[in-house]
Scaffold this active site. Structure first.
Site, PDB file in Angstrom:
ATOM      1  N   GLY A  26       9.832  32.517-132.750  1.00  0.00           N
ATOM      2  CA  GLY A  26       9.158  33.877-132.215  1.00  0.00           C
ATOM      3  C   GLY A  26       8.707  33.642-130.867  1.00  0.00           C
ATOM      4  O   GLY A  26       8.237  34.602-130.480  1.00  0.00           O
ATOM      5  N   SER A  62      -2.931  43.678-127.313  1.00  0.00           N
ATOM      6  CA  SER A  62      -2.220  42.469-126.931  1.00  0.00           C
ATOM      7  C   SER A  62      -1.162  42.611-126.268  1.00  0.00           C
ATOM      8  O   SER A  62      -0.533  43.614-126.439  1.00  0.00           O
ATOM      9  CB  SER A  62      -2.279  41.712-128.258  1.00  0.00           C
ATOM     10  OG  SER A  62      -1.612  40.728-127.900  1.00  0.00           O
ATOM     11  N   LYS A  83      -1.493  45.626-133.934  1.00  0.00           N
ATOM     12  CA  LYS A  83      -1.951  46.137-132.693  1.00  0.00           C
ATOM     13  C   LYS A  83      -1.111  47.429-132.227  1.00  0.00           C
ATOM     14  O   LYS A  83      -1.936  48.459-131.693  1.00  0.00           O
ATOM     15  CB  LYS A  83      -1.699  45.134-131.678  1.00  0.00           C
ATOM     16  CG  LYS A  83      -2.773  44.075-131.873  1.00  0.00           C
ATOM     17  CD  LYS A  83      -4.313  44.277-131.825  1.00  0.00           C
ATOM     18  CE  LYS A  83      -5.043  43.074-132.189  1.00  0.00           C
ATOM     19  NZ  LYS A  83      -6.409  43.569-132.282  1.00  0.00           N
ATOM     20  N   PHE A 122      -3.565  39.072-122.044  1.00  0.00           N
ATOM     21  CA  PHE A 122      -2.810  38.257-122.114  1.00  0.00           C
ATOM     22  C   PHE A 122      -3.274  37.085-122.858  1.00  0.00           C
ATOM     23  O   PHE A 122      -3.768  37.104-123.870  1.00  0.00           O
ATOM     24  CB  PHE A 122      -1.997  37.928-120.672  1.00  0.00           C
ATOM     25  CG  PHE A 122      -1.042  39.283-120.551  1.00  0.00           C
ATOM     26  CD1 PHE A 122      -1.598  40.503-120.225  1.00  0.00           C
ATOM     27  CD2 PHE A 122       0.163  39.055-120.296  1.00  0.00           C
ATOM     28  CE1 PHE A 122      -0.549  41.692-120.217  1.00  0.00           C
ATOM     29  CE2 PHE A 122       1.107  40.020-120.258  1.00  0.00           C
ATOM     30  CZ  PHE A 122       0.671  41.226-120.221  1.00  0.00           C
ATOM     31  N   SER A 138     -16.116  36.644-140.682  1.00  0.00           N
ATOM     32  CA  SER A 138     -14.988  36.136-141.447  1.00  0.00           C
ATOM     33  C   SER A 138     -14.189  35.145-140.523  1.00  0.00           C
ATOM     34  O   SER A 138     -13.598  34.316-140.835  1.00  0.00           O
ATOM     35  CB  SER A 138     -14.199  37.287-141.728  1.00  0.00           C
ATOM     36  OG  SER A 138     -13.621  38.007-140.491  1.00  0.00           O
ATOM     37  N   ASN A 139     -14.416  35.380-139.051  1.00  0.00           N
ATOM     38  CA  ASN A 139     -14.008  34.285-138.259  1.00  0.00           C
ATOM     39  C   ASN A 139     -14.966  34.049-137.172  1.00  0.00           C
ATOM     40  O   ASN A 139     -14.472  33.620-136.153  1.00  0.00           O
ATOM     41  CB  ASN A 139     -12.740  34.603-137.539  1.00  0.00           C
ATOM     42  CG  ASN A 139     -11.774  33.549-137.134  1.00  0.00           C
ATOM     43  OD1 ASN A 139     -11.692  32.526-137.642  1.00  0.00           O
ATOM     44  ND2 ASN A 139     -11.133  33.893-135.743  1.00  0.00           N
ATOM     45  N   TYR A 158       0.920  40.860-137.361  1.00  0.00           N
ATOM     46  CA  TYR A 158      -0.220  40.929-136.520  1.00  0.00           C
ATOM     47  C   TYR A 158       0.097  41.820-135.248  1.00  0.00           C
ATOM     48  O   TYR A 158      -0.680  42.874-135.134  1.00  0.00           O
ATOM     49  CB  TYR A 158      -0.615  39.415-135.845  1.00  0.00           C
ATOM     50  CG  TYR A 158      -1.576  39.515-134.603  1.00  0.00           C
ATOM     51  CD1 TYR A 158      -3.024  39.907-134.824  1.00  0.00           C
ATOM     52  CD2 TYR A 158      -1.071  39.367-133.480  1.00  0.00           C
ATOM     53  CE1 TYR A 158      -3.883  40.121-133.597  1.00  0.00           C
ATOM     54  CE2 TYR A 158      -1.847  39.351-132.146  1.00  0.00           C
ATOM     55  CZ  TYR A 158      -3.127  39.822-132.371  1.00  0.00           C
ATOM     56  OH  TYR A 158      -4.100  39.843-131.437  1.00  0.00           O
ATOM     57  N   ASP A 200     -20.577  42.323-137.220  1.00  0.00           N
ATOM     58  CA  ASP A 200     -19.729  41.572-137.538  1.00  0.00           C
ATOM     59  C   ASP A 200     -19.625  40.862-139.107  1.00  0.00           C
ATOM     60  O   ASP A 200     -20.683  40.893-139.663  1.00  0.00           O
ATOM     61  CB  ASP A 200     -19.569  40.305-136.689  1.00  0.00           C
ATOM     62  CG  ASP A 200     -18.472  39.492-136.413  1.00  0.00           C
ATOM     63  OD1 ASP A 200     -17.886  39.379-135.428  1.00  0.00           O
ATOM     64  OD2 ASP A 200     -17.960  38.770-137.647  1.00  0.00           O
ATOM     65  N   ASN A 201     -18.550  40.571-139.769  1.00  0.00           N
ATOM     66  CA  ASN A 201     -18.849  40.083-141.084  1.00  0.00           C
ATOM     67  C   ASN A 201     -18.727  38.578-141.063  1.00  0.00           C
ATOM     68  O   ASN A 201     -18.583  37.989-142.425  1.00  0.00           O
ATOM     69  CB  ASN A 201     -17.904  40.778-142.048  1.00  0.00           C
ATOM     70  CG  ASN A 201     -16.363  40.346-141.825  1.00  0.00           C
ATOM     71  OD1 ASN A 201     -16.003  39.590-140.752  1.00  0.00           O
ATOM     72  ND2 ASN A 201     -15.404  41.058-142.511  1.00  0.00           N
TER      73      ASN A 201
END
Ligand code: NAD
Ligand code: UD1
Length: 335
Positions: free
Chosen positions: A293, A124, A152, A177, A34-35, A148, A31-32
């Site tokens: 959206g 997703s 996916k 989900f 970033s989040n 995004y 993992d980097n």
């Protein structure tokens, strides 16, 4: 033999790491941050009493990724690493396409080089687009409405093409989900940076006093109470779905997509009511305009995962609310 978990420090990756370690698998996390934050790694170790290898690398860095495969005997990969905010993806499409798609391409390339051809990919429900009617089955036509979602869908397509070119691959595309909840210990959970985009972290931040009130995005949808309906799934049930998918790809070749959901749709107001009942904490809210959206209703048909993976969810909406709240109230500032 180990399972490599890209993005294993993140929300779903950390819960999946715990379940894999508990089931006796050796894991390597890449993992980097970033989040995510390094503290999550201590918590995974604390919860399982098991040690594992960790690499702070970016999967876009081919040489570092190659080193992970050289230094470990990797048997299969669970690929969570990716950027996941819809709004951010509209503002920063290049970063999203680059990180998610190029990252997946480099991973697949390094895997093939080391003859590791088993992968579980985090897709997703967003790939079902706006036009299908719930319950959603895996064979419906796919489409997307934002960068995004497009990453996916494109990564799913890339894995389909990889399998067509080389039938030694074994690939599970897991269409999640709406994951919410946290480990029941309250030690690991979702720790979003800045203002949460998704509903449950927003609700828990209101409940803990960090934010004034929840904005409910519209009450004029064609649903039982006018608010949006979704298929909320406990993150630990979701994590267990990955174990089942790993078992499946270990024993077979091929590529398949699976819905991971409960099959039940709850509205935003149902969620707020269940949260208040489960925790005894009030969640003030206002109705605001619809979020562009958004669709009215989205829930899964999870029959295929039951039939082919032997997996179904066990936890209720109240469990999800209680566990999200335990995590948030014990970790007010996150990790
Ligand atoms: P998360 O952001 O908590 O975890 C993703 C992890 O990947 C983070 O720890 C981040 O630091 C890491 N990462 C990102 N890019 C990387 C890179 N280039 N190299 C190395 N590490 C990198 O997200 P999550 O909620 O745990 O989601 C995991 C996956 O599931 C994502 O691919 C996401 O798109 C997908 N997904 C999530 C949801 C959801 O609602 N949470 C729904 C459907 C699909
Ligand atoms: C969003 C993403 C989707 C992604 C999913 C899981 C959008 C348009 N879609 O889906 O691509 O796969 O998250 O990460 O962003 N809501 C409120 N108030 C809030 C937040 C949400 O009323 O502050 C409502 C929404 O209108 C929706 C429901 O709560 O009806 C769930 O929202 P959210 O958690 O953002 O998930 P999705 O919209 O399903």
């Amino acid at each position: 033999m180990s399972i490599l978990i890209t993005g294993g420090a993140g929300y779903i990756g950390s819960h999946t790491s715990v379940e894999l370690l508990k089931a006796g698998y050796d894991i390597v996390i890449a993992d980097n941050f970033s989040n995510s934050k390094p503290e999550v790694l201590n918590r995974i170790e604390e919860l399982t009493g098991k040690k594992f290898k960790f690499y702070e690398i970016d999967i876009l860095d081919r040489d570092s990724l190659n080193k992970v495969f050289l230094e470990n005997s990797i048997e299969a990969v669970i690929h969570f690493a990716g950027l996941k905010s819809v709004g951010e993806s509209v503002a920063m499409p290049i970063s999203y396409y680059y990180n998610n798609i190029t990252g997946s391409l480099i991973l697949a390339e390094v895997m093939a080089k080391h003859d590791v051809k088993k992968i579980v990919f985090s897709s997703s429900a967003t790939v079902y687009g706006m036009n299908n009617v719930s319950p959603l089955t895996e064979d419906l036509p796919l489409s997307t409405t934002n960068p995004y979602g497009s990453t996916k869908l494109m990564i799913e397509q890339i894995f389909q093409d990889i399998y067509v070119s080389d039938k030694d691959w074994s690939i599970a595309l897991l269409r999640y989900f709406n994951p919410i909840g946290a480990h029941e210990s309250g030690r690991i959970g979702e720790d979003p940076k800045g203002t949460p985009n998704n509903i449950m972290p927003y609700i828990t931040q209101v409940a803990v006093g960090k934010r004034d009130k929840l904005s409910i995005f519209g009450d004029d949808y064609d649903t039982h109470d006018g608010t949006g309906v979704r298929d909320y799934i406990h993150v630990v049930d979701l994590a267990k779905g990955h174990l089942k998918a790993v078992e499946k790809i270990m024993g077979t070749k091929g590529i398949d997509a699976y819905n991971l959901g409960t099959g039940i749709g709850y509205s935003v107001l149902d969620l707020v009511k269940n949260f208040e009942e489960a925790t005894g904490v009030k969640v003030p809210y206002v109705i605001t305009k619809n979020r562009p959206g958004d669709i009215a209703t989205c829930f899964s048909d999870p029959t295929k995962a039951l039939k082919e993976l032997g997996w179904k969810t066990e936890k209720t909406l109240k469990d999800m609310c209680k566990d999200s709240w335990r995590w948030q109230s014990n970790n007010k500032a996150g990790y």
